[in-house]
Design a protein around this motif. Sequence first.
Motif, PDB file in Angstrom:
ATOM      1  N   LEU A 271       0.827  -1.207   0.000  1.00  0.00           N
ATOM      2  CA  LEU A 271       0.000   0.000   0.000  1.00  0.00           C
ATOM      3  C   LEU A 271       0.864   1.261   0.000  1.00  0.00           C
ATOM      4  CD1 LEU A 271      -2.714  -1.096   2.590  1.00  0.00           C
ATOM      5  CD2 LEU A 271      -2.989  -0.927   0.113  1.00  0.00           C
ATOM      6  N   GLN A 272       1.933   1.255   0.788  1.00  0.00           N
ATOM      7  CA  GLN A 272       2.816   2.409   0.815  1.00  0.00           C
ATOM      8  C   GLN A 272       3.461   2.641  -0.545  1.00  0.00           C
ATOM      9  OE1 GLN A 272       5.330   1.154   4.069  1.00  0.00           O
ATOM     10  NE2 GLN A 272       4.309   2.524   5.521  1.00  0.00           N
ATOM     11  N   ALA A 273       3.883   1.565  -1.188  1.00  0.00           N
ATOM     12  CA  ALA A 273       4.485   1.697  -2.519  1.00  0.00           C
ATOM     13  C   ALA A 273       3.471   2.219  -3.520  1.00  0.00           C
ATOM     14  CB  ALA A 273       5.049   0.341  -2.964  1.00  0.00           C
ATOM     15  N   TRP A 274       2.218   1.770  -3.402  1.00  0.00           N
ATOM     16  CA  TRP A 274       1.161   2.260  -4.295  1.00  0.00           C
ATOM     17  C   TRP A 274       1.000   3.773  -4.131  1.00  0.00           C
ATOM     18  CZ3 TRP A 274      -3.304   4.954  -4.545  1.00  0.00           C
ATOM     19  CH2 TRP A 274      -4.156   4.750  -5.627  1.00  0.00           C
ATOM     20  N   PHE A 275       0.905   4.228  -2.890  1.00  0.00           N
ATOM     21  CA  PHE A 275       0.722   5.656  -2.639  1.00  0.00           C
ATOM     22  C   PHE A 275       1.919   6.461  -3.122  1.00  0.00           C
ATOM     23  CE2 PHE A 275      -2.819   4.688   0.215  1.00  0.00           C
ATOM     24  CZ  PHE A 275      -3.662   5.775  -0.043  1.00  0.00           C
ATOM     25  N   LEU A 276       3.137   5.986  -2.889  1.00  0.00           N
ATOM     26  CA  LEU A 276       4.317   6.709  -3.321  1.00  0.00           C
ATOM     27  C   LEU A 276       4.339   6.862  -4.830  1.00  0.00           C
ATOM     28  CD1 LEU A 276       7.001   8.032  -2.514  1.00  0.00           C
ATOM     29  CD2 LEU A 276       8.090   5.796  -2.818  1.00  0.00           C
TER      30      LEU A 276
ATOM     31  N   SER B 131      -1.280   1.232 -10.326  1.00  0.00           N
ATOM     32  CA  SER B 131      -2.073   0.029 -10.577  1.00  0.00           C
ATOM     33  C   SER B 131      -1.283  -1.007 -11.355  1.00  0.00           C
ATOM     34  CB  SER B 131      -3.349   0.407 -11.328  1.00  0.00           C
ATOM     35  OG  SER B 131      -4.135   1.306 -10.567  1.00  0.00           O
ATOM     36  N   GLU B 132      -0.505  -0.539 -12.347  1.00  0.00           N
ATOM     37  CA  GLU B 132       0.282  -1.459 -13.161  1.00  0.00           C
ATOM     38  C   GLU B 132       1.409  -2.092 -12.363  1.00  0.00           C
ATOM     39  OE1 GLU B 132       1.590   0.979 -16.341  1.00  0.00           O
ATOM     40  OE2 GLU B 132      -0.369   1.075 -17.360  1.00  0.00           O
ATOM     41  N   ARG B 133       2.041  -1.310 -11.505  1.00  0.00           N
ATOM     42  CA  ARG B 133       3.228  -1.789 -10.798  1.00  0.00           C
ATOM     43  C   ARG B 133       2.890  -2.606  -9.554  1.00  0.00           C
ATOM     44  NH1 ARG B 133       7.066   3.654 -10.784  1.00  0.00           N
ATOM     45  NH2 ARG B 133       7.301   3.832 -13.055  1.00  0.00           N
TER      46      ARG B 133
END
Length: 290
Positions: free
Chosen positions: A18-23, A40-42
């Motif tokens: 989740l943190q990586a998504w937000f970053l 979303s892709e990553r």
Amino acid sequence: MRRSAGGDEAADAPLAQLQAWFLTAMTAPGGAARGVQLASERHGLRQEQVLKRARGGPAPLHIHADGYMQRLLECLQADYPVLRKVMGDALFAFFARAYVWRHPSASPTLYDLGGGFADFLAASQGAAGAQGAALRFPVELARLERARSEAGRAPGLEKRAPPILPSGLDLLLGNAPAWRLAPCVRLLALSFPLCVFWQQVQAAPDAAVPGRPDASPAFVAISRMHYRIAMHELQPWQFCWLQALADGAPLAQCAQQAALSSGRTPDEVLADAMLWLPLAAAAGLLCSDD
């Protein structure tokens, strides 16, 4: 952030994911819309799986992304006040935004954010050609301002006793006490005389920025004494001496390297150093080993 109602994969997503998504969503080049697509892709999570929808519309991620970006831009403006004046707000913001997108903050302190800004400006120029001097000027100005920031945060001499100055005979015989460059000192070899220019721009209103000085080799030592930053213009042999001292050379060897680099004789350098070293120590450039 939310746990989605359908028991889908976002409910069990690790915090790191989740943190990586937000970053990714908040720092990707192109703004929040492009960031959401890349996130979303990553990271395999859609926006609706991670964020609650605002009443009557999509989740307002762009508000947080814009605010985050603005905060980073303000940090760079604070770190490079004179460069911002020289470049102008619009051009500085263009490069600052591109820098943040290319080098997103990965440190717990925002002090580290602007550490690579000068290198980024230099890399963005490509082959400078005939405009080399004009394009090199903002890069060197950025290096000067970064060095000032580093000198302000590095360990200083505020709680140290003044160094014991060697006599001329000690210098000649190589019996001087072990000295070293003060940890808060930063040395710069520049293509423009920037010390006076920086002070003039800092004191001038935004609409009255002085013109760029002519290119001329300049050597600068930035130090901190009693919590105050000072910039010292150096002669070439003095700069070479301090560089050798920073590399761990004893004072006698510093004289030899300074003489070799500046085209002077060691005796001439030693004679001048006897007068200059007390001034350098008083300016906070030198300290003795405890």
